[in-house]
Structures are given as C-alpha cells and as structure tokens.
Design a protein around this motif. Structure first.
Motif, PDB file in Angstrom:
ATOM      1  N   ILE A  32      -3.727  -4.121   4.537  1.00 30.66           N
ATOM      2  CA  ILE A  32      -2.303  -3.917   4.256  1.00 30.66           C
ATOM      3  C   ILE A  32      -1.470  -4.133   5.519  1.00 30.66           C
ATOM      4  O   ILE A  32      -0.420  -4.789   5.495  1.00 30.66           O
ATOM      5  CB  ILE A  32      -2.061  -2.499   3.695  1.00 30.66           C
ATOM      6  CG1 ILE A  32      -2.764  -2.335   2.349  1.00 30.66           C
ATOM      7  CG2 ILE A  32      -0.562  -2.223   3.540  1.00 30.66           C
ATOM      8  CD1 ILE A  32      -2.836  -0.899   1.870  1.00 30.66           C
ATOM      9  N   GLU A  33      -1.940  -3.597   6.635  1.00 33.54           N
ATOM     10  CA  GLU A  33      -1.215  -3.779   7.888  1.00 33.54           C
ATOM     11  C   GLU A  33      -1.161  -5.254   8.288  1.00 33.54           C
ATOM     12  O   GLU A  33      -0.127  -5.735   8.790  1.00 33.54           O
ATOM     13  CB  GLU A  33      -1.856  -2.940   8.990  1.00 33.54           C
ATOM     14  CG  GLU A  33      -1.685  -1.443   8.780  1.00 33.54           C
ATOM     15  CD  GLU A  33      -2.272  -0.623   9.906  1.00 33.54           C
ATOM     16  OE1 GLU A  33      -1.578   0.287  10.397  1.00 33.54           O
ATOM     17  OE2 GLU A  33      -3.434  -0.887  10.291  1.00 33.54           O
ATOM     18  N   GLN A  36       1.382  -6.941   5.995  1.00 33.98           N
ATOM     19  CA  GLN A  36       2.732  -6.555   6.396  1.00 33.98           C
ATOM     20  C   GLN A  36       3.182  -7.344   7.632  1.00 33.98           C
ATOM     21  O   GLN A  36       4.315  -7.845   7.688  1.00 33.98           O
ATOM     22  CB  GLN A  36       2.805  -5.053   6.682  1.00 33.98           C
ATOM     23  CG  GLN A  36       4.177  -4.584   7.134  1.00 33.98           C
ATOM     24  CD  GLN A  36       4.283  -3.074   7.199  1.00 33.98           C
ATOM     25  OE1 GLN A  36       5.102  -2.474   6.507  1.00 33.98           O
ATOM     26  NE2 GLN A  36       3.472  -2.434   8.020  1.00 33.98           N
ATOM     27  N   LEU A  40       6.453  -9.831   7.548  1.00 35.26           N
ATOM     28  CA  LEU A  40       7.591  -9.564   8.423  1.00 35.26           C
ATOM     29  C   LEU A  40       7.795 -10.690   9.431  1.00 35.26           C
ATOM     30  O   LEU A  40       8.934 -10.998   9.797  1.00 35.26           O
ATOM     31  CB  LEU A  40       7.394  -8.234   9.152  1.00 35.26           C
ATOM     32  CG  LEU A  40       7.357  -6.983   8.267  1.00 35.26           C
ATOM     33  CD1 LEU A  40       7.317  -5.716   9.115  1.00 35.26           C
ATOM     34  CD2 LEU A  40       8.555  -6.936   7.319  1.00 35.26           C
ATOM     35  N   CYS A  49      13.754  -5.813   5.647  1.00 25.41           N
ATOM     36  CA  CYS A  49      12.571  -4.998   5.388  1.00 25.41           C
ATOM     37  C   CYS A  49      12.254  -4.130   6.598  1.00 25.41           C
ATOM     38  O   CYS A  49      12.211  -4.628   7.729  1.00 25.41           O
ATOM     39  CB  CYS A  49      11.389  -5.922   5.080  1.00 25.41           C
ATOM     40  SG  CYS A  49       9.872  -5.060   4.659  1.00 25.41           S
ATOM     41  N   ARG A  51       9.374  -1.849   8.204  1.00 29.38           N
ATOM     42  CA  ARG A  51       7.928  -1.725   8.059  1.00 29.38           C
ATOM     43  C   ARG A  51       7.496  -0.282   7.823  1.00 29.38           C
ATOM     44  O   ARG A  51       8.121   0.662   8.305  1.00 29.38           O
ATOM     45  CB  ARG A  51       7.216  -2.276   9.297  1.00 29.38           C
ATOM     46  CG  ARG A  51       7.447  -1.466  10.557  1.00 29.38           C
ATOM     47  CD  ARG A  51       6.737  -2.100  11.752  1.00 29.38           C
ATOM     48  NE  ARG A  51       5.305  -2.046  11.627  1.00 29.38           N
ATOM     49  CZ  ARG A  51       4.572  -1.005  12.007  1.00 29.38           C
ATOM     50  NH1 ARG A  51       5.142   0.081  12.530  1.00 29.38           N
ATOM     51  NH2 ARG A  51       3.258  -1.030  11.874  1.00 29.38           N
ATOM     52  N   ILE A  57       1.323   4.458   5.429  1.00 29.36           N
ATOM     53  CA  ILE A  57       0.416   3.772   4.500  1.00 29.36           C
ATOM     54  C   ILE A  57      -0.820   4.629   4.236  1.00 29.36           C
ATOM     55  O   ILE A  57      -1.273   4.766   3.093  1.00 29.36           O
ATOM     56  CB  ILE A  57       0.003   2.401   5.065  1.00 29.36           C
ATOM     57  CG1 ILE A  57       1.223   1.507   5.259  1.00 29.36           C
ATOM     58  CG2 ILE A  57      -1.011   1.726   4.136  1.00 29.36           C
ATOM     59  CD1 ILE A  57       0.929   0.216   5.990  1.00 29.36           C
ATOM     60  N   ILE A 111       7.869  -0.284  -0.087  1.00 33.92           N
ATOM     61  CA  ILE A 111       7.896  -1.702   0.234  1.00 33.92           C
ATOM     62  C   ILE A 111       6.981  -2.517  -0.682  1.00 33.92           C
ATOM     63  O   ILE A 111       5.950  -2.035  -1.138  1.00 33.92           O
ATOM     64  CB  ILE A 111       7.467  -1.883   1.716  1.00 33.92           C
ATOM     65  CG1 ILE A 111       7.747  -3.286   2.223  1.00 33.92           C
ATOM     66  CG2 ILE A 111       5.987  -1.543   1.881  1.00 33.92           C
ATOM     67  CD1 ILE A 111       7.509  -3.426   3.721  1.00 33.92           C
ATOM     68  N   LEU A 113       5.053  -6.245  -0.555  1.00 39.09           N
ATOM     69  CA  LEU A 113       4.662  -7.318   0.361  1.00 39.09           C
ATOM     70  C   LEU A 113       3.951  -8.412  -0.425  1.00 39.09           C
ATOM     71  O   LEU A 113       3.010  -8.124  -1.163  1.00 39.09           O
ATOM     72  CB  LEU A 113       3.728  -6.797   1.450  1.00 39.09           C
ATOM     73  CG  LEU A 113       4.237  -5.630   2.315  1.00 39.09           C
ATOM     74  CD1 LEU A 113       3.094  -5.042   3.123  1.00 39.09           C
ATOM     75  CD2 LEU A 113       5.362  -6.107   3.220  1.00 39.09           C
TER      76      LEU A 113
END
Length: 238
Positions: A32-33, A36, A40, A49, A51, A57, A111, A113
């Motif tokens: 996920i990181e 993201q 971004l 957006c 973060r 998370i 969010i 993504l």
C-alpha cells in the motif's frame, strides 16, 4: 484471503488482464505504501491528495477500518479504505455537532489509490460499493463522511454517485481546500431539487455562500461550460 470481486481490467499497455478484489490484511502495508508513493509521484497537483501515514494505514488494517485492494499478477494496483475513528479528536462528527454517544457510528471514507495504468476501470466506485456492504454488515454504516479537493473531479463524481452530499467547504489539511461530504445512511438528507443552482468548483466563495444559506451540493456534471456542482436547498424534516 477474502475475495469480493473477480473479472477483467483494461491495462494501458498490455490490454485485458484478470484481477481479484480482496479484503486487505496487515501484510499488505508495504504494498500500500509503495502504491501510494507511485500515485502521489504522478500527481501534477500535489494538493489533490494528502498521504496516509504508515501508522494510519496500519491502524486501518488492524481493525480500525476496512481496506480493499485490487490484485493483478500478484501486484497491488488499487486501494480504497474506510476508517472507524471512534471517539478520537479526528472524528468529523465532532465538527458538525454529532452527540458523543453517536460518534462510534461514524465512518470516514479515506484515500483511494489507483495505479496510473489501471485508471478508467471504474475501480473507485466498485471498491466503495463493496466497502459499504462490508461496513453495513458490521453495523458501521450510519454516519459517513469524506473530504475531497474541489479540483479532484473523478473522486468527487464517484463519491457523490454513492449518495454523499457536499455539506461544507473549508480549509483543512495543510490549509488545502476540501469539500466535506456527508450522508446519514439511515435517514438520508433531503433537499429541494426544483431550483438547482450550478456553480463551477473553482468558485469557492459562491459555494460557501450557498452552503451557509442552507444549500447542499448533490451532483456534478460536465458540459461545454466545464465541470459544475449542482446545489439544492436542504429541506427541514419535522
């Protein structure tokens, strides 16, 4: 692994590819990181957006929310999450007069993504639909809030199609302007659509005046004049 949807997506380079949409667990934190960071880095307007931190998370994946991901060839290509803020200070219900006893029924839409090569597959709406069903099964689907940048038309359109309405417009994260969207899923807000007022999303002052006068943004449309937000007067239910 809980699978909520399967099928095919259109990828920008390779074309049709199979996918699975699954409920994510804490093991997906690094993926996920990474997603993201990718999303971004591709944004022209960084203010669209804000973060999520690793801690945020992690909390969602640990049970303070729900997260769905889309997997293609063992790669996470899309992510969408709900957060259950409980009685924390971040609970948006506090800003809008929700009684303390009701704060545990608030859910934040967080969010979304989507990897650049997989945009255009309606994934945000599809993930949001499944998250709503899951949250409803847990009894966490009463007061729903979301914050969206006025210039983020795709996200705004997707969220408003699910019934959320614009109830405020203010500066929030890092003083960025954000729509506050809300819906009471048990007793939906009612409004008069007989006299609709369209306003461009970049006319912040006009929208603030309408919101202060009791209007609610209920839809968006795109035409020759560009994107417009449609406002109708809120009805008082007795």
């Amino acid at each position: 692994m809980r699978i909520v949807e399967t099928g095919d997506l259109i990828e920008a380079v390779t074309g049709v590819c199979p996918f699975q949409m699954i409920l994510l667990d804490p093991g997906y934190l690094p993926a996920i990181e990474a997603l993201q960071a990718l999303v971004l880095s591709n944004l022209e307007k960084k203010e669209l957006c804000v973060r999520l931190t690793g801690a945020e998370i992690k909390n969602i994946l640990a049970g303070q929310g729900l997260a769905l991901g889309v997997i293609v060839k063992r790669r996470l290509v899309a992510f969408c999450a709900l957060c259950f803020p409980g009685r924390s200070e971040d609970n948006l219900g506090r800003e809008y007069g929700l009684p303390e006893a009701e704060l545990s029924k608030v859910t934040h839409l967080e969010i979304t993504l989507i990897a650049p090569d997989y945009r255009g597959n309606d994934l945000q709406r599809r993930m949001f639909k499944h998250l709503g069903q899951l949250a409803q099964s847990l009894g966490r689907w009463r007061y729903l809030y979301s914050t969206i940048a006025p210039a983020n038309y795709p996200s705004l359109k997707a969220v408003m199609k699910q019934g959320l309405l614009i109830v405020d417009l203010k500066q929030k994260y890092n003083h960025y302007w954000r729509y506050i969207l809300f819906q009471n899923m048990d007793r939906p807000l009612q409004l008069d659509r007989g006299q609709v007022i369209p306003v461009p999303p970049n006319d912040l002052a006009a929208q603030q005046k309408l919101l202060q006068a009791g209007y609610i943004g209920f839809a968006s449309r795109q035409g020759p004049e560009g994107v417009q937000i449609l406002y109708g007067r809120r009805l008082t239910i007795t």
